[in-house]
Design a protein around this motif. Sequence first.
Motif, PDB file in Angstrom:
ATOM      1  N   ILE A  45      30.606  -0.281   8.201  1.00 24.68           N
ATOM      2  CA  ILE A  45      29.965  -1.163   9.290  1.00 24.68           C
ATOM      3  C   ILE A  45      29.259  -2.045   9.158  1.00 24.68           C
ATOM      4  O   ILE A  45      29.548  -3.274   9.780  1.00 24.68           O
ATOM      5  CB  ILE A  45      30.472   0.056  10.135  1.00 24.68           C
ATOM      6  N   ARG A  46      27.993  -1.768   8.586  1.00 22.32           N
ATOM      7  CA  ARG A  46      27.139  -2.529   8.711  1.00 22.32           C
ATOM      8  C   ARG A  46      27.497  -4.002   7.959  1.00 22.32           C
ATOM      9  O   ARG A  46      27.187  -4.703   8.232  1.00 22.32           O
ATOM     10  CB  ARG A  46      25.751  -2.067   8.982  1.00 22.32           C
ATOM     11  N   ASP A  47      27.393  -3.655   6.777  1.00 26.97           N
ATOM     12  CA  ASP A  47      27.881  -4.418   5.522  1.00 26.97           C
ATOM     13  C   ASP A  47      28.834  -4.974   5.689  1.00 26.97           C
ATOM     14  O   ASP A  47      29.607  -6.242   5.308  1.00 26.97           O
ATOM     15  CB  ASP A  47      27.608  -3.537   4.494  1.00 26.97           C
ATOM     16  N   CYS A  48      30.310  -4.268   6.902  1.00 32.13           N
ATOM     17  CA  CYS A  48      31.836  -4.899   6.293  1.00 32.13           C
ATOM     18  C   CYS A  48      31.805  -4.714   8.164  1.00 32.13           C
ATOM     19  O   CYS A  48      32.357  -3.401   7.998  1.00 32.13           O
ATOM     20  CB  CYS A  48      32.734  -4.093   5.710  1.00 32.13           C
ATOM     21  N   PRO A  49      31.814  -5.552   9.081  1.00 33.87           N
ATOM     22  CA  PRO A  49      32.503  -4.733  10.437  1.00 33.87           C
ATOM     23  C   PRO A  49      33.316  -4.859  10.671  1.00 33.87           C
ATOM     24  O   PRO A  49      32.999  -4.579  11.812  1.00 33.87           O
ATOM     25  CB  PRO A  49      30.896  -6.605  11.459  1.00 33.87           C
ATOM     26  N   SER A  50      34.294  -5.606   9.708  1.00 36.01           N
ATOM     27  CA  SER A  50      35.025  -5.280  10.405  1.00 36.01           C
ATOM     28  C   SER A  50      36.083  -4.117  10.200  1.00 36.01           C
ATOM     29  O   SER A  50      37.142  -3.510  10.425  1.00 36.01           O
ATOM     30  CB  SER A  50      36.439  -6.125   9.982  1.00 36.01           C
TER      31      SER A  50
END
Length: 193
Positions: A45-50
């Motif tokens: 989620i940090r690298d890919c917030p969506s």
Amino acid sequence: MGNKLLKSKSKKINYTELTDHQIEMLVSTTKFSSQQIREWHHSFIRDCPSGKLDRKQFIEIYQQFYPQGKANAFCTLAFKAFDQDKNGYVDFSEFLSAIALTMSGEVKDRLSLAFSMYDINDDGTLDKKEIAQIIKLIYEINGKVNLKQELSPQDKARMIIEKFDHDGDKKLSREEFINGCLNDSEIRKLLAP
């Protein structure tokens, strides 16, 4: 009318949250602990917030593992294999399942994933053209520019087909590919490191 609105809202999936049920399912399918899954999820989620990793993002991340070569085409095939439901992005469950498989999965499972990646036309077999294309991409991703010591991708593909094709159709089924790689460590290292 209020019923329709309620139904459409309930079908919407939140890709950024991880439920206890999802954790239980991932524990049983990946062999990661619930704590490890939470840590992986936090990083994802940090690298890919969506909560959804599209093909472009996937390629950018994957290319970091192969700085010496051209990884774009190979990464596109990897994305295709990771995107199990074929919806155009990799969600956390797909991502973690693929990571678990590549990190600690059984050799047969990793070979099956490799076969899925390499079956470019999705016909359930690998032909000489597909195998040659994959070998070329593997050479590129590893930065092999001077191939004088290596067989050409076409010659290597022909050799693999001749060696692994037991039913004589000049194609490899998933079973022929897996069994052939299990019995030939050199080719296995090339096609499924």
